[in-house]
Scaffold this motif. Structure first.
Motif, PDB file in Angstrom:
ATOM      1  N   ARG A  89       0.823  -1.211   0.000  1.00  0.00           N
ATOM      2  CA  ARG A  89       0.000   0.000   0.000  1.00  0.00           C
ATOM      3  C   ARG A  89       0.851   1.253   0.000  1.00  0.00           C
ATOM      4  N   ASN A  97     -14.604  -9.114 -10.266  1.00  0.00           N
ATOM      5  CA  ASN A  97     -14.332 -10.001  -9.138  1.00  0.00           C
ATOM      6  C   ASN A  97     -13.053 -10.778  -9.425  1.00  0.00           C
ATOM      7  N   ARG A  98     -12.598 -11.516  -8.408  1.00  0.00           N
ATOM      8  CA  ARG A  98     -11.299 -12.187  -8.544  1.00  0.00           C
ATOM      9  C   ARG A  98     -11.310 -13.238  -9.647  1.00  0.00           C
ATOM     10  N   LEU A 102      -7.089 -10.263  -5.805  1.00  0.00           N
ATOM     11  CA  LEU A 102      -7.725  -9.557  -4.701  1.00  0.00           C
ATOM     12  C   LEU A 102      -7.006  -8.246  -4.417  1.00  0.00           C
ATOM     13  N   LEU A 103      -5.691  -8.256  -4.536  1.00  0.00           N
ATOM     14  CA  LEU A 103      -4.916  -7.033  -4.336  1.00  0.00           C
ATOM     15  C   LEU A 103      -5.303  -5.976  -5.365  1.00  0.00           C
ATOM     16  N   LEU A 118      -8.098  -5.704  -6.977  1.00  0.00           N
ATOM     17  CA  LEU A 118      -9.456  -5.230  -6.696  1.00  0.00           C
ATOM     18  C   LEU A 118      -9.473  -4.207  -5.572  1.00  0.00           C
ATOM     19  N   ARG A 119      -8.747  -4.492  -4.521  1.00  0.00           N
ATOM     20  CA  ARG A 119      -8.817  -3.645  -3.336  1.00  0.00           C
ATOM     21  C   ARG A 119      -8.044  -2.339  -3.495  1.00  0.00           C
ATOM     22  N   GLN A 120      -6.933  -2.374  -4.237  1.00  0.00           N
ATOM     23  CA  GLN A 120      -6.109  -1.177  -4.365  1.00  0.00           C
ATOM     24  C   GLN A 120      -6.580  -0.248  -5.484  1.00  0.00           C
ATOM     25  N   LYS A 121      -7.388  -0.797  -6.404  1.00  0.00           N
ATOM     26  CA  LYS A 121      -7.921   0.010  -7.520  1.00  0.00           C
ATOM     27  C   LYS A 121      -6.797   0.740  -8.264  1.00  0.00           C
ATOM     28  N   SER A 156     -17.044 -12.803  -4.295  1.00  0.00           N
ATOM     29  CA  SER A 156     -15.782 -12.066  -4.313  1.00  0.00           C
ATOM     30  C   SER A 156     -14.869 -12.607  -5.403  1.00  0.00           C
ATOM     31  N   GLY A 175     -12.813  -3.808 -10.731  1.00  0.00           N
ATOM     32  CA  GLY A 175     -13.628  -3.312  -9.631  1.00  0.00           C
ATOM     33  C   GLY A 175     -15.104  -3.409  -9.957  1.00  0.00           C
ATOM     34  N   ARG A 176     -15.904  -2.947  -9.033  1.00  0.00           N
ATOM     35  CA  ARG A 176     -17.351  -3.023  -9.188  1.00  0.00           C
ATOM     36  C   ARG A 176     -17.801  -2.336 -10.470  1.00  0.00           C
TER      37      ARG A 176
END
Length: 229
Positions: free
Chosen positions: A102, A182-183, A142-143, A145-148, A229, A175-176
């Motif tokens: 991050r 999704n992953r 997943l990384l 997706l979450r970090q955009k 997810s 992302g959404r």
């Protein structure tokens, strides 16, 4: 010959590497970095894949590479040694890695991830690949997706003269409300990218020499993630 090129690559000077490496799509780095956001560059174990983070580093970019903490200890020490003074930083997976990642992306720097055969089957997802199944670690998806973060796909190979080549391509946003929402969608997309690379340079995909692909349909071995997810 690929093994010879791998052995030689670590002995080139910075200036020799600048002249030797052939780029395709390196203008994307300039475009993306100008936005001030972190970039995730993703690739498989093709050719001398280390030439991609190396090529970015010799051009003055700050690059961090995520490496599996479960590597054989002498290999971990070897990797730490060859990047010393190169401008490349290694982030070992495990405790504290997500915080480091991050911070890298928050500073608008480059994070490099390898995605192909997972060495941790307990957290892998079997993705359709070349008529069989490729167990892929879901953590990089997943990384993303979450970090955009902005995503680039990296392909690496050597030509018959031994020149390392690096090709960068834009990946769609994830992302959404996107096609990579999704992953599973992200992993399937990356598997298609890798299929293209393997078909173009089948002899330069390392895992083909020692990893057996699995028969069967896509299945998830991850049981701790929320539905969808």
């Amino acid at each position: 010959m690929l093994q010879v090129h791998i052995a030689k690559a670590q002995h080139y000077t910075t200036e020799e590497l600048r002249r030797l490496i052939v780029w395709e799509g390196d203008e994307l780095l300039t475009e993306y970095l100008a936005e001030g956001r972190g970039i995730i560059v993703v690739g498989g174990h093709n050719g001398t894949w280390w030439c991609c983070p190396g090529a970015m580093a010799v051009r003055g970019h700050k690059v961090s590479v995520v490496v599996n903490r479960d590597l054989f200890p002498p290999m971990r020490e070897y990797l730490d040694e060859i990047v010393r003074g190169s401008g490349i930083r290694i982030i070992h997976t495990g405790k504290g890695a997500l915080t480091e990642i991050r911070e890298v992306l928050g500073r608008g720097e480059i994070l490099y991830l390898n995605v192909d055969v997972s060495v941790r089957h307990e957290r892998s997802t079997l993705i359709p690949f070349l008529g069989a199944g490729l167990p892929m670690d879901a953590a990089p998806a997943l990384l993303a997706l979450r970090q955009k973060s902005l995503l680039l796909w990296s392909s690496c190979w050597h030509d018959s003269d031994g020149r390392p080549k690096v090709r960068l391509k834009k990946d769609p946003p994830c992302g959404r409300d996107t096609e990579l929402g999704n992953r599973s969608a992200i992993l399937n997309h990356w598997a298609r990218r890798l299929e293209d690379d393997v078909r173009e340079f089948p002899h330069q995909w390392w895992p083909l020499s020692f990893v057996a692909l699995e028969a069967g349909q896509e299945r998830s071995l991850i049981t701790t993630l929320p539905e969808g997810s």
